[in-house]
Design a protein around this motif. Structure first.
Motif, PDB file in Angstrom:
ATOM      1  N   VAL A   1       4.249  18.578 108.784  1.00 61.57           N
ATOM      2  CA  VAL A   1       5.626  18.661 109.263  1.00 61.57           C
ATOM      3  C   VAL A   1       6.449  19.446 108.252  1.00 61.57           C
ATOM      4  O   VAL A   1       6.492  19.104 107.070  1.00 61.57           O
ATOM      5  CB  VAL A   1       6.227  17.255 109.471  1.00 61.57           C
ATOM      6  CG1 VAL A   1       7.723  17.343 109.758  1.00 61.57           C
ATOM      7  CG2 VAL A   1       5.513  16.540 110.606  1.00 61.57           C
TER       8      VAL A   1
ATOM      9  N   ALA B   1       9.716  20.743 109.356  1.00 61.00           N
ATOM     10  CA  ALA B   1      11.113  20.663 109.788  1.00 61.00           C
ATOM     11  C   ALA B   1      11.402  19.266 110.323  1.00 61.00           C
ATOM     12  O   ALA B   1      11.651  19.080 111.516  1.00 61.00           O
ATOM     13  CB  ALA B   1      11.402  21.723 110.846  1.00 61.00           C
TER      14      ALA B   1
ATOM     15  N   SER C   1      14.926  18.800 112.080  1.00 59.13           N
ATOM     16  CA  SER C   1      15.362  19.861 112.985  1.00 59.13           C
ATOM     17  C   SER C   1      14.654  19.748 114.327  1.00 59.13           C
ATOM     18  O   SER C   1      13.467  19.434 114.395  1.00 59.13           O
ATOM     19  CB  SER C   1      15.067  21.232 112.359  1.00 59.13           C
ATOM     20  OG  SER C   1      15.383  22.276 113.250  1.00 59.13           O
ATOM     21  N   ALA C   2      15.400  20.017 115.415  1.00 61.05           N
ATOM     22  CA  ALA C   2      14.799  20.031 116.751  1.00 61.05           C
ATOM     23  C   ALA C   2      13.957  21.286 116.932  1.00 61.05           C
ATOM     24  O   ALA C   2      14.237  22.324 116.327  1.00 61.05           O
ATOM     25  CB  ALA C   2      15.886  19.977 117.817  1.00 61.05           C
ATOM     26  N   CYS C   3      12.940  21.199 117.761  1.00 63.34           N
ATOM     27  CA  CYS C   3      12.162  22.393 118.110  1.00 63.34           C
ATOM     28  C   CYS C   3      12.864  23.142 119.238  1.00 63.34           C
ATOM     29  O   CYS C   3      13.215  24.306 119.103  1.00 63.34           O
ATOM     30  CB  CYS C   3      10.745  22.010 118.524  1.00 63.34           C
ATOM     31  SG  CYS C   3       9.795  23.378 119.242  1.00 63.34           S
TER      32      CYS C   3
ATOM     33  N   TYR D   1      20.498  21.876 112.317  1.00 59.97           N
ATOM     34  CA  TYR D   1      19.462  21.030 112.897  1.00 59.97           C
ATOM     35  C   TYR D   1      18.935  21.572 114.227  1.00 59.97           C
ATOM     36  O   TYR D   1      18.242  20.868 114.958  1.00 59.97           O
ATOM     37  CB  TYR D   1      19.998  19.602 113.071  1.00 59.97           C
ATOM     38  CG  TYR D   1      20.585  19.066 111.785  1.00 59.97           C
ATOM     39  CD1 TYR D   1      19.759  18.645 110.748  1.00 59.97           C
ATOM     40  CD2 TYR D   1      21.968  19.027 111.594  1.00 59.97           C
ATOM     41  CE1 TYR D   1      20.296  18.177 109.552  1.00 59.97           C
ATOM     42  CE2 TYR D   1      22.514  18.556 110.401  1.00 59.97           C
ATOM     43  CZ  TYR D   1      21.670  18.145 109.386  1.00 59.97           C
ATOM     44  OH  TYR D   1      22.192  17.685 108.192  1.00 59.97           O
ATOM     45  N   ASN D   2      19.276  22.827 114.531  1.00 60.25           N
ATOM     46  CA  ASN D   2      18.812  23.482 115.749  1.00 60.25           C
ATOM     47  C   ASN D   2      19.186  22.684 116.999  1.00 60.25           C
ATOM     48  O   ASN D   2      18.381  22.490 117.911  1.00 60.25           O
ATOM     49  CB  ASN D   2      17.289  23.713 115.719  1.00 60.25           C
ATOM     50  CG  ASN D   2      16.868  24.845 116.646  1.00 60.25           C
ATOM     51  OD1 ASN D   2      17.562  25.849 116.777  1.00 60.25           O
ATOM     52  ND2 ASN D   2      15.719  24.703 117.282  1.00 60.25           N
TER      53      ASN D   2
ATOM     54  N   CYS E   1      10.025  27.053 119.550  1.00 60.44           N
ATOM     55  CA  CYS E   1      10.120  27.235 118.109  1.00 60.44           C
ATOM     56  C   CYS E   1       8.776  27.754 117.618  1.00 60.44           C
ATOM     57  O   CYS E   1       7.783  27.712 118.338  1.00 60.44           O
ATOM     58  CB  CYS E   1      10.487  25.924 117.401  1.00 60.44           C
ATOM     59  SG  CYS E   1       9.310  24.589 117.642  1.00 60.44           S
TER      60      CYS E   1
ATOM     61  N   HIS F   1       7.671  19.548 113.920  1.00 57.95           N
ATOM     62  CA  HIS F   1       8.924  18.822 114.134  1.00 57.95           C
ATOM     63  C   HIS F   1       8.680  17.367 114.530  1.00 57.95           C
ATOM     64  O   HIS F   1       7.737  17.062 115.247  1.00 57.95           O
ATOM     65  CB  HIS F   1       9.748  19.500 115.233  1.00 57.95           C
ATOM     66  CG  HIS F   1      10.156  20.903 114.908  1.00 57.95           C
ATOM     67  ND1 HIS F   1      11.431  21.240 114.507  1.00 57.95           N
ATOM     68  CD2 HIS F   1       9.452  22.072 114.917  1.00 57.95           C
ATOM     69  CE1 HIS F   1      11.497  22.547 114.286  1.00 57.95           C
ATOM     70  NE2 HIS F   1      10.307  23.072 114.528  1.00 57.95           N
TER      71      HIS F   1
ATOM     72  N   SER G   1      11.293  15.794 116.041  1.00 59.79           N
ATOM     73  CA  SER G   1      12.128  15.719 117.233  1.00 59.79           C
ATOM     74  C   SER G   1      11.855  16.930 118.116  1.00 59.79           C
ATOM     75  O   SER G   1      11.863  18.071 117.646  1.00 59.79           O
ATOM     76  CB  SER G   1      13.615  15.686 116.867  1.00 59.79           C
ATOM     77  OG  SER G   1      14.420  15.693 118.027  1.00 59.79           O
ATOM     78  N   TRP G   2      11.630  16.675 119.392  1.00 60.51           N
ATOM     79  CA  TRP G   2      11.359  17.770 120.322  1.00 60.51           C
ATOM     80  C   TRP G   2      12.630  18.519 120.669  1.00 60.51           C
ATOM     81  O   TRP G   2      12.741  19.723 120.479  1.00 60.51           O
ATOM     82  CB  TRP G   2      10.700  17.220 121.576  1.00 60.51           C
ATOM     83  CG  TRP G   2      10.729  18.111 122.775  1.00 60.51           C
ATOM     84  CD1 TRP G   2      11.220  17.808 124.015  1.00 60.51           C
ATOM     85  CD2 TRP G   2      10.245  19.467 122.881  1.00 60.51           C
ATOM     86  NE1 TRP G   2      11.079  18.868 124.867  1.00 60.51           N
ATOM     87  CE2 TRP G   2      10.474  19.898 124.198  1.00 60.51           C
ATOM     88  CE3 TRP G   2       9.656  20.358 121.992  1.00 60.51           C
ATOM     89  CZ2 TRP G   2      10.147  21.177 124.650  1.00 60.51           C
ATOM     90  CZ3 TRP G   2       9.317  21.628 122.434  1.00 60.51           C
ATOM     91  CH2 TRP G   2       9.559  22.022 123.736  1.00 60.51           C
TER      92      TRP G   2
ATOM     93  N   SER H   1       8.924  13.853 119.198  1.00 64.79           N
ATOM     94  CA  SER H   1       7.990  14.933 119.510  1.00 64.79           C
ATOM     95  C   SER H   1       6.564  14.417 119.662  1.00 64.79           C
ATOM     96  O   SER H   1       6.244  13.275 119.323  1.00 64.79           O
ATOM     97  CB  SER H   1       8.009  15.974 118.389  1.00 64.79           C
ATOM     98  OG  SER H   1       7.462  15.394 117.197  1.00 64.79           O
TER      99      SER H   1
END
Length: 422
Positions: A327, A329, A332-334, A341-342, A371, A377, A379-380, A386
């Motif tokens: 991992v 990120a 951060s979201a993908c 945090y995207n 991404c 990630h 988080s998706w 994710s």
């Protein structure tokens, strides 16, 4: 041979002996092979109930880029691959579990999913159709579905009401209900979307912890309580109950990209991992109280196996050493756009629109993934966990880590399909 040589030889022999002991112990465990898996909760577990009820409201759940790592089954899932529930089902030698409201193509032989996107643990007393991500399918409604479902299964098995060969359904056997695995992962909706929609402040959200946990506790009690059913023209019967229940706690709210975007800033307090301390207090309070309730329920229902699965602990372990999980990120979201945090509330995963005057399309996985590396990630989409996290959590729970009582399910899981796309 010198002293060091003798010592080294003894260490090697001892290590070999311990390896043999561990292998024998592992080999002695029976296969994890439950006849069925039944699930309750919200969007972290739903595989299509809410989209079946509200197809326009949740249309993006079955569209790209959701499910890019699990293309043959991932429709109706808010993740890039498999849900925690999918991994658990594979791990106990079952297939993905279909939602109870699904009208076509469902195979319920090995269990049923009663979880629903937007479903809170607490009873929904007032609900409006266009009210954000919410649905009226709280845990009490999901339990009603499951109780009625058992009656329908009984009906299809009854030689009186369904003579052999008249109606054929792919349903679980009622007699195996109490031998199946029940998964309860609820409460995320109550906290996350109360904060996301700004219906509650952080301090107000802390005050609902008792009610949320009480709703989960009540649901577990219902699963463990026999109900007498009186069918027409036949003797009454006691419906089977759950005997093995895995209760999953909540990941740290303050580490979720959407929460970091909405509540972060110069005045916010962060922990050593870059997560929001005040929001994490909510999750910690929830998980602590939930554990206390589970311990009390074990004493009250000694014949049942009630497992406390620590998703928060898995999440924290990854934050401590993200590289060991590949991992890069973790916060951060993908599938998202913008900011540290995207994530942007104006255009979320599965939607398109303008961000800072530029058109952004998050509705497709082609020609490239949302991404560079979705597996990097936790988080998706900035909201939901994710495939990477779901896999790590399921692996731990199935192998007896981050789960109590010690040893978890106490059986040997099957990881063959964990990385499959079919």
């Amino acid at each position: 041979m010198g002293k060091c040589g003798v010592f080294g030889a003894r260490v090697l022999c001892w290590g070999a002996l311990m390896l043999c002991v561990l292998q024998v112990a592992s080999a002695a465990l029976p296969n994890c092979s439950y006849p069925g898996v039944f699930a309750f909760g919200d969007s972290l577990s739903d595989t299509g109930n809410s989209i079946a009820a509200f197809p326009e409201k949740f249309a993006n759940a079955e569209l790209d880029p959701n499910g890019i790592l699990f293309p043959t089954h991932a429709a109706d899932r808010y993740t890039d691959g498999k849900l925690l529930l999918d991994f658990l089902a594979f791990g106990v030698r079952r297939r993905p579990i279909y939602p109870v409201l699904r009208g076509t193509g469902g195979d319920f032989t090995f269990g049923t999913n009663f979880a629903a996107y937007g479903a809170p643990a607490r009873t929904v007393k007032v609900w409006y159709k266009d009210d954000g991500f919410n649905v009226p399918f709280s845990l009490d409604v999901q339990h009603q579905w499951s109780e009625r479902y058992k009656i329908r299964v009984w009906f299809y098995e009854s030689p009186i009401f369904n003579p052999p060969g008249r109606l054929v359904q792919s349903l679980p056997k009622l007699a195996t209900w109490n031998e199946s695995l029940f998964v309860v992962w609820s409460g995320y909706q109550d906290y996350f979307f109360s904060l996301y929609d700004k219906k509650l402040t952080v301090s107000q959200t802390k005050k609902i912890v008792g009610d949320v946990v009480a709703a989960i506790e009540e649901h577990i009690v219902k699963l463990l309580t026999p109900v007498v059913y009186i069918p027409p023209a036949t003797p009454s019967m006691i419906m089977p109950i759950a005997q093995t229940i895995m209760v999953v706690n909540l990941p740290p709210l303050g580490c979720i990209p959407a929460m970091l975007t909405l509540y972060g800033g110069p005045k916010a307090k962060y922990d050593q991992y870059g997560c929001l301390s005040e929001l994490n207090k909510i999750t910690s309070a929830h998980n602590k109280l939930l554990t206390e309730k589970i311990i009390a329920l074990r004493a009250k229902y000694p014949a049942a196996l009630i497992l406390d699965a620590d998703a928060h602990g898995v999440y924290t372990d990854i934050l401590k050493n993200p590289k060991s999980y590949n991992v890069t990120a973790p916060l951060s979201a993908c599938c998202g756009v913008g900011g540290s945090y995207n994530f942007n509330t104006g255009v979320t995963c599965g939607h398109a629109g303008l961000v800072d005057g530029k058109f952004v399309n998050l509705t497709t996985s082609l020609p490239a993934t949302p991404c560079a590396n979705p597996r990097a990630h936790l988080s998706w989409d900035g909201i939901h966990t994710s495939n990477t996290f779901n896999k790590a959590a399921a692996t731990d729970f199935l192998t007896g880590k981050h789960i109590t009582p010690a040893g978890g399910l106490g059986c040997s899981p099957d990881f063959f399909f964990f990385d499959s796309s079919t």
